[in-house]
Design a protein around this motif. Structure first.
Motif, PDB file in Angstrom:
ATOM      1  N   GLU A  57       0.825  -1.212   0.000  1.00 21.79           N
ATOM      2  CA  GLU A  57       0.000   0.000   0.000  1.00 21.79           C
ATOM      3  C   GLU A  57       0.857   1.258   0.000  1.00 21.79           C
ATOM      4  O   GLU A  57       0.509   2.248  -0.641  1.00 21.79           O
ATOM      5  CB  GLU A  57      -0.952  -0.002   1.197  1.00 21.79           C
ATOM      6  CG  GLU A  57      -2.077  -1.008   1.075  1.00 21.79           C
ATOM      7  CD  GLU A  57      -2.879  -0.842  -0.213  1.00 21.79           C
ATOM      8  OE1 GLU A  57      -3.271   0.292  -0.542  1.00 21.79           O
ATOM      9  OE2 GLU A  57      -3.091  -1.849  -0.899  1.00 21.79           O
ATOM     10  N   VAL A  58       1.981   1.244   0.699  1.00 23.66           N
ATOM     11  CA  VAL A  58       2.891   2.394   0.693  1.00 23.66           C
ATOM     12  C   VAL A  58       3.439   2.624  -0.716  1.00 23.66           C
ATOM     13  O   VAL A  58       3.517   3.756  -1.199  1.00 23.66           O
ATOM     14  CB  VAL A  58       4.038   2.207   1.706  1.00 23.66           C
ATOM     15  CG1 VAL A  58       5.133   3.242   1.513  1.00 23.66           C
ATOM     16  CG2 VAL A  58       3.497   2.268   3.121  1.00 23.66           C
ATOM     17  N   LYS A  60       2.010   1.772  -3.610  1.00 27.06           N
ATOM     18  CA  LYS A  60       0.923   2.273  -4.460  1.00 27.06           C
ATOM     19  C   LYS A  60       0.596   3.731  -4.132  1.00 27.06           C
ATOM     20  O   LYS A  60       0.303   4.528  -5.027  1.00 27.06           O
ATOM     21  CB  LYS A  60      -0.321   1.399  -4.299  1.00 27.06           C
ATOM     22  CG  LYS A  60      -0.171   0.021  -4.920  1.00 27.06           C
ATOM     23  CD  LYS A  60      -1.424  -0.805  -4.696  1.00 27.06           C
ATOM     24  CE  LYS A  60      -1.329  -2.176  -5.323  1.00 27.06           C
ATOM     25  NZ  LYS A  60      -2.552  -2.958  -5.100  1.00 27.06           N
ATOM     26  N   GLU A  61       0.651   4.073  -2.862  1.00 27.05           N
ATOM     27  CA  GLU A  61       0.384   5.455  -2.451  1.00 27.05           C
ATOM     28  C   GLU A  61       1.479   6.389  -2.972  1.00 27.05           C
ATOM     29  O   GLU A  61       1.209   7.531  -3.338  1.00 27.05           O
ATOM     30  CB  GLU A  61       0.292   5.543  -0.926  1.00 27.05           C
ATOM     31  CG  GLU A  61      -0.040   6.903  -0.397  1.00 27.05           C
ATOM     32  CD  GLU A  61      -1.445   7.375  -0.722  1.00 27.05           C
ATOM     33  OE1 GLU A  61      -1.732   8.556  -0.467  1.00 27.05           O
ATOM     34  OE2 GLU A  61      -2.265   6.586  -1.234  1.00 27.05           O
ATOM     35  N   THR A  62       2.712   5.913  -3.023  1.00 29.84           N
ATOM     36  CA  THR A  62       3.816   6.702  -3.568  1.00 29.84           C
ATOM     37  C   THR A  62       3.564   7.038  -5.032  1.00 29.84           C
ATOM     38  O   THR A  62       3.780   8.177  -5.466  1.00 29.84           O
ATOM     39  CB  THR A  62       5.142   5.939  -3.419  1.00 29.84           C
ATOM     40  OG1 THR A  62       5.341   5.621  -2.044  1.00 29.84           O
ATOM     41  CG2 THR A  62       6.307   6.757  -3.933  1.00 29.84           C
ATOM     42  N   ARG A  64       0.602   7.219  -6.459  1.00 29.06           N
ATOM     43  CA  ARG A  64      -0.514   8.163  -6.489  1.00 29.06           C
ATOM     44  C   ARG A  64      -0.065   9.575  -6.146  1.00 29.06           C
ATOM     45  O   ARG A  64      -0.431  10.540  -6.808  1.00 29.06           O
ATOM     46  CB  ARG A  64      -1.620   7.723  -5.523  1.00 29.06           C
ATOM     47  CG  ARG A  64      -2.894   8.571  -5.624  1.00 29.06           C
ATOM     48  CD  ARG A  64      -3.881   8.258  -4.512  1.00 29.06           C
ATOM     49  NE  ARG A  64      -3.432   8.688  -3.212  1.00 29.06           N
ATOM     50  CZ  ARG A  64      -3.476   9.949  -2.775  1.00 29.06           C
ATOM     51  NH1 ARG A  64      -3.938  10.902  -3.560  1.00 29.06           N
ATOM     52  NH2 ARG A  64      -3.054  10.258  -1.562  1.00 29.06           N
ATOM     53  N   LEU A  65       0.757   9.717  -5.114  1.00 26.68           N
ATOM     54  CA  LEU A  65       1.236  11.038  -4.722  1.00 26.68           C
ATOM     55  C   LEU A  65       2.124  11.653  -5.793  1.00 26.68           C
ATOM     56  O   LEU A  65       2.087  12.860  -6.029  1.00 26.68           O
ATOM     57  CB  LEU A  65       1.990  10.954  -3.390  1.00 26.68           C
ATOM     58  CG  LEU A  65       1.125  10.667  -2.172  1.00 26.68           C
ATOM     59  CD1 LEU A  65       1.990  10.424  -0.941  1.00 26.68           C
ATOM     60  CD2 LEU A  65       0.152  11.804  -1.932  1.00 26.68           C
ATOM     61  N   GLU A  68      -0.382  12.999  -8.338  1.00 21.74           N
ATOM     62  CA  GLU A  68      -1.219  14.120  -7.915  1.00 21.74           C
ATOM     63  C   GLU A  68      -0.434  15.341  -7.440  1.00 21.74           C
ATOM     64  O   GLU A  68      -0.822  16.466  -7.722  1.00 21.74           O
ATOM     65  CB  GLU A  68      -2.178  13.666  -6.818  1.00 21.74           C
ATOM     66  CG  GLU A  68      -3.231  12.711  -7.340  1.00 21.74           C
ATOM     67  CD  GLU A  68      -4.242  12.321  -6.277  1.00 21.74           C
ATOM     68  OE1 GLU A  68      -4.238  12.928  -5.183  1.00 21.74           O
ATOM     69  OE2 GLU A  68      -5.031  11.400  -6.543  1.00 21.74           O
TER      70      GLU A  68
END
Length: 90
Positions: A57-58, A60-62, A64-65, A68
């Motif tokens: 999850e970290v 995938k969040e990286t 996304r960030l 964005e």
């Protein structure tokens, strides 16, 4: 001489039709390894949370960030995108 013009037009057309590829070449490449996965859970918390789930999850969040907040300025790749285990026997 006609062959040179055809080759030149073909190269120009290829570059114009694929501007995204030219953009990717200039991006810094970052490879993240969200370790564990599959049968290898890594550490398990007192609440039963698995390390393999958190690190994925970290990662995938990286991505996304980066998209964005930084306008996708980095080419971020993960070594895994789902719950699988890679085994490299050397």
């Amino acid at each position: 001489m006609k062959r040179i013009w055809i080759i030149g037009l073909w190269i120009g057309f290829t570059l114009l039709c694929n501007p995204i590829q030219a953009q990717v070449i200039n991006k810094p490449i970052v490879v993240l390894d969200p370790g564990h996965g599959g049968v290898d859970s890594g550490a398990i918390s007192i609440n039963g949370v698995l390390e393999k789930d958190i690190v994925l999850e970290v990662g995938k969040e990286t991505i996304r960030l980066n998209r964005e907040l930084f306008g996708n300025s980095l080419d971020i790749q993960l070594t895994r995108y789902k719950d699988i285990l890679f085994s490299f026997d050397l």
